[in-house]
Design a protein around this motif. Structure first.
Motif, PDB file in Angstrom:
ATOM      1  N   PRO A  34       0.943  -1.303  -0.006  1.00  0.00           N
ATOM      2  CA  PRO A  34       0.085  -0.090   0.178  1.00  0.00           C
ATOM      3  C   PRO A  34       0.839   1.183   0.057  1.00  0.00           C
ATOM      4  O   PRO A  34       1.779   1.455   0.872  1.00  0.00           O
ATOM      5  CB  PRO A  34      -0.952  -0.052   1.445  1.00  0.00           C
ATOM      6  CG  PRO A  34      -0.122  -1.042   2.220  1.00  0.00           C
ATOM      7  CD  PRO A  34       0.706  -2.104   1.273  1.00  0.00           C
ATOM      8  N   ALA A  35       0.297   2.323  -0.837  1.00  0.00           N
ATOM      9  CA  ALA A  35       1.106   3.494  -0.760  1.00  0.00           C
ATOM     10  C   ALA A  35       0.753   4.315   0.226  1.00  0.00           C
ATOM     11  O   ALA A  35      -0.374   4.180   0.827  1.00  0.00           O
ATOM     12  CB  ALA A  35       0.812   4.396  -1.930  1.00  0.00           C
ATOM     13  N   LYS A  36       1.656   5.186   0.926  1.00  0.00           N
ATOM     14  CA  LYS A  36       1.228   5.723   2.034  1.00  0.00           C
ATOM     15  C   LYS A  36       0.493   7.281   1.563  1.00  0.00           C
ATOM     16  O   LYS A  36       1.072   7.916   0.751  1.00  0.00           O
ATOM     17  CB  LYS A  36       2.749   6.363   2.884  1.00  0.00           C
ATOM     18  CG  LYS A  36       2.446   7.204   3.922  1.00  0.00           C
ATOM     19  CD  LYS A  36       3.759   7.339   4.648  1.00  0.00           C
ATOM     20  CE  LYS A  36       3.649   8.001   6.101  1.00  0.00           C
ATOM     21  NZ  LYS A  36       4.866   8.329   6.811  1.00  0.00           N
ATOM     22  N   ARG A  37      -0.618   7.391   2.089  1.00  0.00           N
ATOM     23  CA  ARG A  37      -1.333   8.414   1.917  1.00  0.00           C
ATOM     24  C   ARG A  37      -0.676   9.681   2.483  1.00  0.00           C
ATOM     25  O   ARG A  37      -0.153   9.815   3.230  1.00  0.00           O
ATOM     26  CB  ARG A  37      -2.720   8.406   2.524  1.00  0.00           C
ATOM     27  CG  ARG A  37      -3.703   9.224   1.995  1.00  0.00           C
ATOM     28  CD  ARG A  37      -5.075   8.980   2.579  1.00  0.00           C
ATOM     29  NE  ARG A  37      -6.287   9.868   2.219  1.00  0.00           N
ATOM     30  CZ  ARG A  37      -6.847   9.603   1.139  1.00  0.00           C
ATOM     31  NH1 ARG A  37      -6.448   8.676   0.604  1.00  0.00           N
ATOM     32  NH2 ARG A  37      -7.944  10.727   0.871  1.00  0.00           N
ATOM     33  N   GLY A  38      -0.688  10.734   1.582  1.00  0.00           N
ATOM     34  CA  GLY A  38      -0.231  12.118   1.915  1.00  0.00           C
ATOM     35  C   GLY A  38      -0.893  12.641   2.996  1.00  0.00           C
ATOM     36  O   GLY A  38      -1.922  12.464   3.395  1.00  0.00           O
ATOM     37  N   SER A  39       0.135  13.710   3.540  1.00  0.00           N
ATOM     38  CA  SER A  39      -0.559  14.382   4.962  1.00  0.00           C
ATOM     39  C   SER A  39      -1.186  15.506   4.363  1.00  0.00           C
ATOM     40  O   SER A  39      -1.297  16.033   3.511  1.00  0.00           O
ATOM     41  CB  SER A  39       0.673  14.485   5.712  1.00  0.00           C
ATOM     42  OG  SER A  39       1.553  13.279   6.352  1.00  0.00           O
ATOM     43  N   ASP A  84      -7.319  11.994  -5.635  1.00  0.00           N
ATOM     44  CA  ASP A  84      -6.386  11.765  -6.518  1.00  0.00           C
ATOM     45  C   ASP A  84      -4.986  12.152  -5.961  1.00  0.00           C
ATOM     46  O   ASP A  84      -3.960  11.609  -6.362  1.00  0.00           O
ATOM     47  CB  ASP A  84      -6.722  12.392  -7.964  1.00  0.00           C
ATOM     48  CG  ASP A  84      -7.956  11.446  -8.455  1.00  0.00           C
ATOM     49  OD1 ASP A  84      -8.146  10.519  -7.616  1.00  0.00           O
ATOM     50  OD2 ASP A  84      -8.629  12.068  -9.251  1.00  0.00           O
ATOM     51  N   GLU A  85      -4.945  13.239  -5.290  1.00  0.00           N
ATOM     52  CA  GLU A  85      -3.564  13.652  -4.896  1.00  0.00           C
ATOM     53  C   GLU A  85      -3.065  13.004  -3.438  1.00  0.00           C
ATOM     54  O   GLU A  85      -1.814  12.605  -3.681  1.00  0.00           O
ATOM     55  CB  GLU A  85      -3.609  15.123  -4.358  1.00  0.00           C
ATOM     56  CG  GLU A  85      -3.922  16.241  -5.815  1.00  0.00           C
ATOM     57  CD  GLU A  85      -2.808  16.401  -6.583  1.00  0.00           C
ATOM     58  OE1 GLU A  85      -1.570  16.061  -6.325  1.00  0.00           O
ATOM     59  OE2 GLU A  85      -2.888  17.342  -7.582  1.00  0.00           O
ATOM     60  N   LEU A  86      -3.919  12.628  -2.988  1.00  0.00           N
ATOM     61  CA  LEU A  86      -3.630  12.108  -1.575  1.00  0.00           C
ATOM     62  C   LEU A  86      -3.182  10.511  -1.568  1.00  0.00           C
ATOM     63  O   LEU A  86      -2.434  10.197  -0.857  1.00  0.00           O
ATOM     64  CB  LEU A  86      -4.697  12.480  -0.552  1.00  0.00           C
ATOM     65  CG  LEU A  86      -4.695  13.764  -0.079  1.00  0.00           C
ATOM     66  CD1 LEU A  86      -6.023  13.930   0.854  1.00  0.00           C
ATOM     67  CD2 LEU A  86      -3.692  14.414   0.910  1.00  0.00           C
ATOM     68  N   ARG A  87      -3.955   9.807  -2.605  1.00  0.00           N
ATOM     69  CA  ARG A  87      -3.936   8.308  -2.303  1.00  0.00           C
ATOM     70  C   ARG A  87      -2.540   7.700  -2.624  1.00  0.00           C
ATOM     71  O   ARG A  87      -2.376   6.750  -2.303  1.00  0.00           O
ATOM     72  CB  ARG A  87      -4.959   7.755  -3.112  1.00  0.00           C
ATOM     73  CG  ARG A  87      -4.948   7.865  -4.591  1.00  0.00           C
ATOM     74  CD  ARG A  87      -6.082   7.245  -5.212  1.00  0.00           C
ATOM     75  NE  ARG A  87      -6.095   7.474  -6.567  1.00  0.00           N
ATOM     76  CZ  ARG A  87      -7.159   7.269  -7.608  1.00  0.00           C
ATOM     77  NH1 ARG A  87      -8.156   7.207  -7.052  1.00  0.00           N
ATOM     78  NH2 ARG A  87      -6.973   7.622  -8.764  1.00  0.00           N
ATOM     79  N   GLY A  88      -1.860   8.222  -3.808  1.00  0.00           N
ATOM     80  CA  GLY A  88      -0.711   7.457  -4.181  1.00  0.00           C
ATOM     81  C   GLY A  88      -0.995   6.519  -5.024  1.00  0.00           C
ATOM     82  O   GLY A  88      -2.100   6.092  -5.444  1.00  0.00           O
ATOM     83  N   GLY A 134       1.316   9.176  -1.632  1.00  0.00           N
ATOM     84  CA  GLY A 134       0.549  10.285  -2.144  1.00  0.00           C
ATOM     85  C   GLY A 134       1.165  11.620  -1.887  1.00  0.00           C
ATOM     86  O   GLY A 134       1.909  11.776  -0.999  1.00  0.00           O
ATOM     87  N   ASN A 135       0.619  12.611  -2.565  1.00  0.00           N
ATOM     88  CA  ASN A 135       1.343  13.972  -2.195  1.00  0.00           C
ATOM     89  C   ASN A 135       0.422  14.469  -0.967  1.00  0.00           C
ATOM     90  O   ASN A 135      -0.485  13.902  -0.608  1.00  0.00           O
ATOM     91  CB  ASN A 135       0.756  14.861  -3.419  1.00  0.00           C
ATOM     92  CG  ASN A 135       1.510  14.584  -4.771  1.00  0.00           C
ATOM     93  OD1 ASN A 135       2.628  14.226  -4.568  1.00  0.00           O
ATOM     94  ND2 ASN A 135       0.986  14.860  -5.976  1.00  0.00           N
ATOM     95  N   SER A 136       0.924  15.696  -0.390  1.00  0.00           N
ATOM     96  CA  SER A 136       0.626  16.146   0.731  1.00  0.00           C
ATOM     97  C   SER A 136      -0.099  17.591   0.482  1.00  0.00           C
ATOM     98  O   SER A 136       0.261  18.299  -0.599  1.00  0.00           O
ATOM     99  CB  SER A 136       1.655  16.102   1.926  1.00  0.00           C
ATOM    100  OG  SER A 136       2.000  15.073   2.020  1.00  0.00           O
ATOM    101  N   LEU A 137      -1.044  18.135   1.284  1.00  0.00           N
ATOM    102  CA  LEU A 137      -1.690  19.281   1.141  1.00  0.00           C
ATOM    103  C   LEU A 137      -1.336  20.343   2.372  1.00  0.00           C
ATOM    104  O   LEU A 137      -1.078  19.806   3.377  1.00  0.00           O
ATOM    105  CB  LEU A 137      -3.364  18.970   1.322  1.00  0.00           C
ATOM    106  CG  LEU A 137      -4.000  17.846   0.528  1.00  0.00           C
ATOM    107  CD1 LEU A 137      -5.505  18.140   0.767  1.00  0.00           C
ATOM    108  CD2 LEU A 137      -3.772  18.219  -1.146  1.00  0.00           C
TER     109      LEU A 137
END
Length: 737
Positions: A57-62, A190-194, A223-226
Motif C-alpha cells: 500500500p502507498a502511504k497517503r499524503g499528509s 487523487d492527490e492524496l492516495r498515491g 501520495g502528495n500532501s496538502l
C-alpha cells in the motif's frame, strides 16, 4: 497354412499399429488442446499456484495547516492473516488461543477466529490495521511455536488525525480501505492516495516462498500532501468560542468562516456540532445524544442517530443555505452607493413600519428610529430605510449586484458538496419581493457565498474565489501545485468600498454590533437575523442569528461570518455572534502581526507590566508601584518584599493591586468568584474584595448596559491573591434585526 499365419500376423500388426497411431493422435490432440485451446487458462492456474502477488500500500499524503502543523497523517499498520490449510487439528487450539489473547478478542471474536482457522484456504484476514507492537507480539508468538506457515502479516496504513475534532468538517475522513470519504480527504483523493506497489514471489510445490532471487517488486509511490490556508490558532479560537456559545444557549448549530480578504484563502472554517475524524460515526453533541436516548422505539432511535451522525458530517458553511437577514444590508448599501442613488447623508424618517402594497413591513424597533442618515440606518439596522433604498435601486440594478457579488453561482471552493443558492430570478420580482429582499429575506445563500461577497466589500471591490489548499507537495517536499488568488470580477469601486467599510465601523462603534469591538483595532460589522419556517403551528418562532465582520476596517485583512442556529433565547447576532467575532479578530491580528493602534481612551486603560520589587523595602516598593498607577496590599510584618503577585514582567490592569509578601512563609490563596452577569463596576468591586485583579475584555469601557459573560479562570478555582482574571463583557441590548 504358413501363409494364413503370416496374413493373420500382418493383420494383428496392422491393427496394433492403427491402435498405437490412434493413441498417439489422441495424445497429440490432447497436447494441442492443452497447449493451444486451454493454454492461457492452465498457464494462469499454474502461475497462480507458483506465484504470490502481494500489494504494497502507498502511504497517503499528509495534511498540514498553514504553519506546517500536521492535521492528518498516515502511519504503517499491519493486517494479520491465516494460512488455514496449513493449520492442523493438533495446532489449532494453540494458534486460536494465542492469537485471541494477543488481539484481546472477546468470546464472540474468538469463536469467529476459530471458524476462520478451519476454512479451506491459504489466506483469510483475521485482523486489520493493528499497531506495530501487536504485530511484533504476533511475530514472536509464531516464531516461538513454529507457526510461520500458518500465520502471516501484511503491511497496511491507517489514517490518524492528531487533533480529533479540529477542523473535522474541512478535513473529512477516510474509509476502511483508506479512501477519502468526506471533506478534503474526498475532494483531493487523487492527490492524496498515491499508487500501490507489488511484490511477486515464486513458490515451490509445498507453497513455500523461494529465495528472494525469484522475487520481483514494484515500489509504491506515496501520495502528495496538502498545505492548507487554515491557521491553527484562528481555527481553534473560532471553534472554542462557537462551541461555548452553542452549548450555553443549547443551539441547534453554530457555524463560522474566516477569510483573508486580500487573497480568498480560508483562515478558519467550522460547522458545529462536529465530529472526531478518528471516530466519525460517534455522536459528539450532548444535546443530540440526550434527545436520542429519550426515544423508546428502537427503529426510530436508529434512524435518529443515523440522521444526527450525517448532520454532524455536514459542513453548513459550504453545503447549506439560509436567509442572511440584515447582514445583507451591507450589499444593498454598496449597490446603492455605487449607483449614486443615496449618499452617506441621505436621510429617512422611520416610524416603525412601512406599507408595501397590501403588506405592512415592520422595523425590529417598533416605535421607529425617527429621522436618521444612511449610516445611522445601517447602525440601527432599520428595515424601512433599506426597503426604500431597495425600491429606488429597482429590480434590474438590485439583481445586477446580486449577481455581481456572486450570489447566483457556486463559489467553486475546493471542498465537496457545495450547495447552490436559492433565489428569485430577475423576472420573478415584484415590489413586495424586492422590498423583502432588500433587508435580507426571500433569498437563501450559503455562508461561504456571503463571506466571499463580504471580502469584495472589504478589499476595494474585487470578488475573489475562495480556497482552502494553498499548495500541494510531493513525498520529497517539492511543491507540485500552488493556488494563486483568482479575481473573478470587480463589483464596486474602491470609493464605494471605503464608504461601506466606514458604515460598518459605525455599526460596531455606535450601533447593533458593539460587541464586535476589539481594543486597538478598528472593526467593521453587521448584525443579522432570519426567521425560520415553523414545522408546525404550535412551534415557537426559531431564528438564525449572525454577525459579519471585517478588520481592520481602514485596511481590512480578514472578513468573517459567524452564525448561531436556533438558540434557546431570543437574542440577536449582536449578543451571540459579535463577541465570537471579536475574539477571532483579536487572534487574526496577532497571527498576521498587525500591531494595535490605541486611541487616547484606550491608551489610558492599557495593562502594564508588573515591576519587580522583590528585595526592596516596603516603602520603596509602594513608590515604584505608585509610579505605574498600581496599588499594593502588604502581607506580613517584614521590612522587605520577598515575594509578589502578580510576578514581575506579567501584565496587570492599570490601577490593579499587587500583593506583596514580607515573609517567605506567608502565601495567601483565594477562591475565584463568579463574575457572570455583573457590570464592570460590580466586577471590579468583587475582584478587589477577593484580592484579585480583572482584565476587562470584549467591550469598549465607555459603553453602557454591559455585563460579564465569561471569565478566564472558572469560578471556584483556587489561585494566588493578586492573580489577574480576564473577564469578558458584552452589551445586553439585543435586537432581532
Amino acid at each position: 497354412m504358413a501363409t494364413d499365419f503370416k496374413k493373420q500376423g500382418l493383420k494383428r500388426i496392422t491393427i496394433l499399429a492403427v491402435v498405437i497411431a490412434f493413441l498417439f493422435s489422441l495424445d497429440a490432440f490432447r497436447v494441442f488442446y492443452i497447449s493451444t485451446v486451454k493454454g492461457d487458462e492452465y498457464s494462469a492456474k499454474a502461475e497462480s499456484q507458483q506465484l504470490s502477488d502481494s500489494e504494497i500500500p502507498a502511504k497517503r499524503g499528509s495534511i498540514y495547516d498553514s504553519d506546517g502543523n500536521v492535521l492528518a497523517q498516515s502511519a504503517t499498520t499491519w493486517d494479520i492473516f491465516l494460512d488455514s490449510k496449513n493449520i492442523t487439528n493438533k495446532s489449532r487450539d494453540k494458534v486460536v488461543n494465542g492469537l485471541a489473547k494477543i488481539l484481546k478478542l472477546d468470546d464472540e471474536g474468538k469463536a469467529e477466529l476459530l471458524k476462520k482457522s478451519k476454512k479451506d484456504t491459504h489466506y483469510v484476514i483475521i485482523a486489520e490495521q493493528v499497531e506495530n507492537d501487536i504485530k511484533e507480539e504476533i511475530t514472536a508468538f509464531k516464531i516461538k511455536n513454529k507457526f510461520s506457515n500458518m500465520i502471516g502479516t501484511e503491511q497496511n496504513t491507517k489514517r490518524y488525525y492528531p487533533y480529533g475534532e479540529f477542523a473535522s468538517n474541512v478535513l473529512g475522513f477516510t474509509g476502511e480501505d483508506n479512501q477519502g470519504l468526506y471533506g478534503l480527504e474526498y475532494y483531493y483523493e487523487d492527490e492524496l492516495r498515491g499508487t500501490n506497489g507489488r511484490i511477486i514471489t515464486v513458490k515451490d510445490a509445498q507453497k513455500h516462498n523461494l529465495p528472494t532471487d525469484y522475487e520481483t517488486s514494484i515500489d509504491a509511490v506515496d501520495g502528495n500532501s496538502l498545505v492548507l490556508t487554515l491557521n491553527q490558532n484562528v481555527q481553534y479560537t473560532l471553534e472554542k468560542n462557537l462551541s461555548a456559545t452553542m452549548n450555553e444557549y443549547k443551539a441547534k448549530g453554530a457555524y463560522g468562516v474566516v477569510m483573508n480578504c486580500k487573497t480568498g484563502g480560508v483562515l478558519a472554517m467550522a460547522s458545529l456540532p462536529d465530529y472526531d475524524c478518528n471516530e466519525p460515526y460517534k455522536l459528539t453533541y450532548s444535546k443530540n445524544i440526550k434527545a436520542i436516548e429519550k426515544i423508546t422505539d428502537e427503529d426510530e432511535k436508529i434512524a435518529a442517530k443515523s440522521e444526527a451522525i450525517q448532520n454532524q458530517w455536514n459542513n453548513f458553511v459550504t453545503s447549506s443555505t439560509y436567509e442572511p437577514g440584515s447582514v445583507f444590508k451591507t450589499f444593498i448599501a454598496a449597490a446603492a452607493l455605487e449607483e449614486n442613488i443615496v449618499n452617506l447623508n441621505t436621510t429617512y424618517t422611520c416610524t416603525g413600519s412601512i406599507r408595501v402594497k397590501d403588506y405592512v413591513m415592520r422595523c425590529h424597533y417598533h416605535p421607529g428610529h425617527g429621522t436618521e442618515t444612511f449610516t445611522q440606518g445601517l447602525e440601527n439596522s432599520c428595515n424601512p430605510f433599506f426597503i426604500t433604498v431597495g425600491q429606488k435601486l429597482g429590480v434590474h440594478n438590485y439583481f445586477k449586484y446580486f449577481e455581481a457579488f456572486g450570489f447566483t453561482q457556486k463559489t467553486g471552493i475546493d471542498l465537496p458538496g457545495e450547495a447552490g443558492s436559492q433565489y428569485y430570478k430577475e423576472n420573478q420580482y415584484g415590489l413586495v419581493e424586492l422590498s423583502s429582499a432588500s433587508f435580507g429575506q426571500s433569498n437563501s445563500l450559503t455562508p461561504i457565498q456571503l463571506c466571499t461577497g463580504l471580502c469584495a466589500i472589504a478589499n476595494g471591490g474585487k470578488l475573489l474565489k475562495p480556497y482552502v489548499v494553498d499548495h500541494v507537495v510531493d513525498a520529497n517536499g517539492n511543491t507540485v501545485k500552488k493556488t494563486q488568488p483568482t479575481e473573478i470580477r470587480r463589483v464596486i469601486s474602491e470609493d464605494t468600498s471605503k464608504k461601506v467599510r466606514g458604515m460598518m465601523k459605525s455599526v460596531v462603534d455606535n450601533g447593533t454590533g458593539k460587541n464586535g469591538y476589539v481594543a486597538g483595532f478598528r472593526v467593521g460589522g453587521k448584525t443579522g437575523t432570519s426567521t425560520k419556517l415553523a414545522e408546525s403551528t404550535n412551534d415557537k418562532t426559531k431564528y438564525i442569528v449572525s454577525f459579519a465582520a471585517i478588520a481592520p476596517s481602514d485596511d481590512p485583512q480578514v472578513a468573517m461570518i459567524i452564525i448561531m442556529d436556533e438558540p434557546n433565547q431570543d437574542l440577536g447576532g449582536g449578543a451571540l455572534c459579535a463577541p465570537i467575532a471579536a475574539q477571532v479578530v483579536e487572534t487574526c491580528m496577532q497571527e498576521m502581526n498587525i500591531e494595535p493602534e490605541y486611541d487616547e481612551k484606550e491608551s489610558k486603560n492599557l495593562s502594564v507590566y508588573t515591576p519587580n520589587v522583590i528585595g526592596k523595602s516596603v516603602g520603596e516598593a509602594k513608590s515604584v508601584l505608585g509610579s505605574k498607577n498600581l496599588k499594593c496590599k502588604v502581607i506580613g510584618d517584614g521590612k522587605k518584599v520577598v515575594r509578589q503577585s502578580p510576578a514581575s514582567s506579567s501584565t496587570i490592569p492599570t490601577n490593579g493591586t499587587v500583593v506583596l509578601y514580607t515573609t517567605k512563609e506567608e502565601k495567601k490563596t483565594v477562591t475565584v468568584p463568579d463574575f457572570s452577569g455583573l457590570t464592570i463596576s460590580e466586577a471590579n468591586a468583587l475582584a478587589s474584595e477577593n484580592s484579585l485583579n480583572i482584565e476587562i475584555s470584549g467591550i469598549n469601557l465607555s459603553a453602557s448596559n454591559v455585563v460579564a459573560y465569561r471569565q478566564s479562570t472558572e469560578k471556584g478555582a483556587t489561585v494566588s491573591a493578586g492573580t489577574v482574571i480576564t473577564v469578558s463583557f458584552k452589551n445586553t441590548n439585543s435586537v432581532l434585526d
